[in-house]
Design an enzyme around this catalytic site. Sequence first.
Site, PDB file in Angstrom:
ATOM      1  N   HIS A 147       0.827  -1.210   0.000  1.00 26.32           N
ATOM      2  CA  HIS A 147       0.000   0.000   0.000  1.00 26.32           C
ATOM      3  C   HIS A 147       0.863   1.263   0.000  1.00 26.32           C
ATOM      4  O   HIS A 147       1.443   1.636   1.008  1.00 26.32           O
ATOM      5  CB  HIS A 147      -0.942  -0.026   1.221  1.00 26.32           C
ATOM      6  CG  HIS A 147      -1.807   1.190   1.305  1.00 26.32           C
ATOM      7  ND1 HIS A 147      -2.203   1.754   2.503  1.00 26.32           N
ATOM      8  CD2 HIS A 147      -2.345   1.974   0.327  1.00 26.32           C
ATOM      9  CE1 HIS A 147      -2.938   2.828   2.252  1.00 26.32           C
ATOM     10  NE2 HIS A 147      -3.037   2.981   0.955  1.00 26.32           N
ATOM     11  N   GLU A 159       3.024   0.334   3.183  1.00 23.64           N
ATOM     12  CA  GLU A 159       2.619  -0.742   4.099  1.00 23.64           C
ATOM     13  C   GLU A 159       2.659  -2.067   3.332  1.00 23.64           C
ATOM     14  O   GLU A 159       2.168  -2.153   2.213  1.00 23.64           O
ATOM     15  CB  GLU A 159       1.200  -0.482   4.624  1.00 23.64           C
ATOM     16  CG  GLU A 159       1.141   0.703   5.575  1.00 23.64           C
ATOM     17  CD  GLU A 159      -0.269   1.075   6.008  1.00 23.64           C
ATOM     18  OE1 GLU A 159      -0.447   1.431   7.180  1.00 23.64           O
ATOM     19  OE2 GLU A 159      -1.191   1.025   5.168  1.00 23.64           O
ATOM     20  N   ASN A 198      -3.962   4.529   7.734  1.00 25.50           N
ATOM     21  CA  ASN A 198      -5.312   5.045   7.494  1.00 25.50           C
ATOM     22  C   ASN A 198      -6.248   4.749   8.655  1.00 25.50           C
ATOM     23  O   ASN A 198      -7.135   5.542   8.961  1.00 25.50           O
ATOM     24  CB  ASN A 198      -5.896   4.474   6.195  1.00 25.50           C
ATOM     25  CG  ASN A 198      -5.440   5.261   4.975  1.00 25.50           C
ATOM     26  OD1 ASN A 198      -5.016   6.402   5.096  1.00 25.50           O
ATOM     27  ND2 ASN A 198      -5.522   4.652   3.806  1.00 25.50           N
TER      28      ASN A 198
END
Length: 799
Positions: A147, A159, A198
């Site tokens: 990510h 990530e 997030n």
Amino acid sequence: MTNFTVKKVAVLGAGVMGAQIAAHCVNAKVPVVLFDLPGKEGTPKNGIVLRAIENLKKLSPAPFGDKADAELIQVANYEDNLDLLAGCDLIIEAIAERMDWKHDLYKKVAPHIAQNAIFASNTSGLSINKLADGFDAELKARFCGVHFFNPPRYMHLVELIPTAATKPEILDQLETFLTSVLGKGVVRAKDTPNFIANRVGIFGMLATIHEAEKFGLSVDVVDDLTGAKLGRAKSGTFRTADVVGLDTMGHVIKTMQDNLADDPFFGVYKTPAVLAKLIEGGALGQKTGAGFYKKVGKEIQRLDFASGEYVAGGAKAADIIGRILKEKDPVKKFKALRESTNPQGQFLWAIFRDAFHYIAYHLESIADNARDIDFAMRWGFGWSVGPFETWQAAGWNQIAEWVKQDIDEGKALCNAPLPAWVFEGQVAEKGVHTPEGSYSAISKSFVPRSDLAVYQRQEFRAPVFGSGGADAKTAGTTVFEDDSVRLWHSGDEVLVISLKTKMHVIGDGVIKGLQRGMAEAEKNFKGLVIWNTDAAEGGAFSAGADLQSALPAFMAGGAKAVDPIIRELQDTFMAMKYSNVPVVAAVAGLALGGGCEMALHASKRVASIESYIGLVEVGVGLIPAGGGLKEAAVRANKEAKGNDILQFLKTGFTNAATANVAKSALEARAMGYLKEDDVIVFNPYELLHVAKVTARSMFDAGYRAPIQRPVTVTGRYGWATIRGQLVNMRDGGFISAHDYKLGDMIAEIVSGGDIDQGSVVSEQWLLDMERKAFLELLNHPKTQERIMGMLQTGKPVRN
């Protein structure tokens, strides 16, 4: 060790993220093929991808280090080109966040994926295990989440999320590639909704909106309180949401609503009414021109929650709160916020308390250890200090008590108690970060940092508060130190000079330090590296000559008192160029004016991709006088190889006359500030290692100082040609009379002056011309206006 070399990458999906990931691969010299759907009938087959690449060229901040590299992206569609996947070692899927769409695509591409290729999804929050449903066991073992954060060139975080079946060596290979080749900071996350950054970041934004409404604060005040004053992205909370896109934010919130029903903080995940209303009305933030803010003419208006109308913005934090936030001691700062009666102070305590409550409660389920949460927030959301670091610095036990008290009194966002480990054993004594490692709530132990081989390339890894480790400011053996520089080494035969001045500006102390460093290196070392301790944290290489330090001499004795100062600067840079051991400039961040000239005179440059290099002296009404223009003439002479030198000179002239700054190391190479054989490094934490290896290998290969060569110049022919263009610009109103004067002086110097075309001069001849012009300008009232304006406001004066 077995080398895992990524020879080619495929990116599936040419949307905003996919296209930018492809661009960053190209920046790093990794061949890439970008796929999307075939165009509709009657349109070009690869039209979608070609349009995406055109859009990349217009995006700001720029995804490409050098726009010319856009043509290196290979274009493809899922109908005609799936056979190209067989030649790719890494395939990154980056299509829209819909599980069904992703599964359809996976069925299509799976048969074409090579035997040993890694297959990864850039999903920002869907379950990686569910995405892998339907794969055969062999492909499942090579699938994971990778990510990237937006914009992928600039955000350090990636990530890495394994499935239950992902082979561990796949993750190690990918982490090595992401770290060294693409320059990223990798955090391994668990397969939980929205992963780490997030999950914590969006919760933080929702908590902030909730507390802002509770304490009656407007969006502009909240952004002023939660931006640079907290050491976070200067856009604060609501402006960041506008930039990210309110629809995107809504999507990430929905992932939390759909998958986290049993989370005690579930109530906070409901889409705030104000956000739902904006999305419904099509006000999605920056891309639609309105969100929490709206630009009306030149004015930025803010949304008023109560009326739903846009009203005048620009309100700031209260002075008293501003003063509390300036307090250097975190213990005192948090005590003051906790005890504040001002609603802004109470709001700030509340958002910190909510964050501490959340990360402590969720540490066990979302991350392997506390360090991973801190890095995720620093690298993915631009925080200068992570939330666990903040808590520990402010006094672990005291903060824990206050949070517990708020929970017990019903002031927190939910009544879930803090986990027992917060108050027990070593955590209670020291906090979550210790020299042994960072606390893991799963294994109830302190986990050391990854020992993957790639991290041996980072002499100073990203620091974590409380975990000890080598501090770049004091590490190694100091040979000499004063207020301006530190000369030191790590017992590896290379001397390092680190500048200590503000923005690493070059004054008398730095010049003396360079002289001392060269003398010391020539006697006892294989080379000298110029490297600054904040190179990886966004510091400057050098913002140029220290104008302020030369002012007293100028005030006392006029321009001629500055003459010896400029002469010494020139002599020192020339000594660097002709040093008997290699001098390597490890450039990162700003290298402007004298900082650019210092890099130009090194034996070699090792530059971080994020280097912003240029000669900017005209902005203060001066011309470069540390050999920058001389180098333009020398380099044009070399490149021309007997052809018309003027063609090659124009670039150097234009760069200096327009104060053009390269926006990346790749652009700096195209502009001639970096040479073809200079090294570009993608991970700023590897800069020192690569610079030292470079210096040692140059020495070991039998380095000798270059021999001074005469310089063939274009003389009055070149000067007159360039002047003709300047006259047109002045008469057309594009430049002021003073800009014309500066341009004319630069043209005179780079062409060697009023002498015959083809004349041969020495480097010293050109340096003398630079110095003479510089001193003449110092006496010019228009230049003095520019210098004073810059010192007073920090902005260039156009006069």
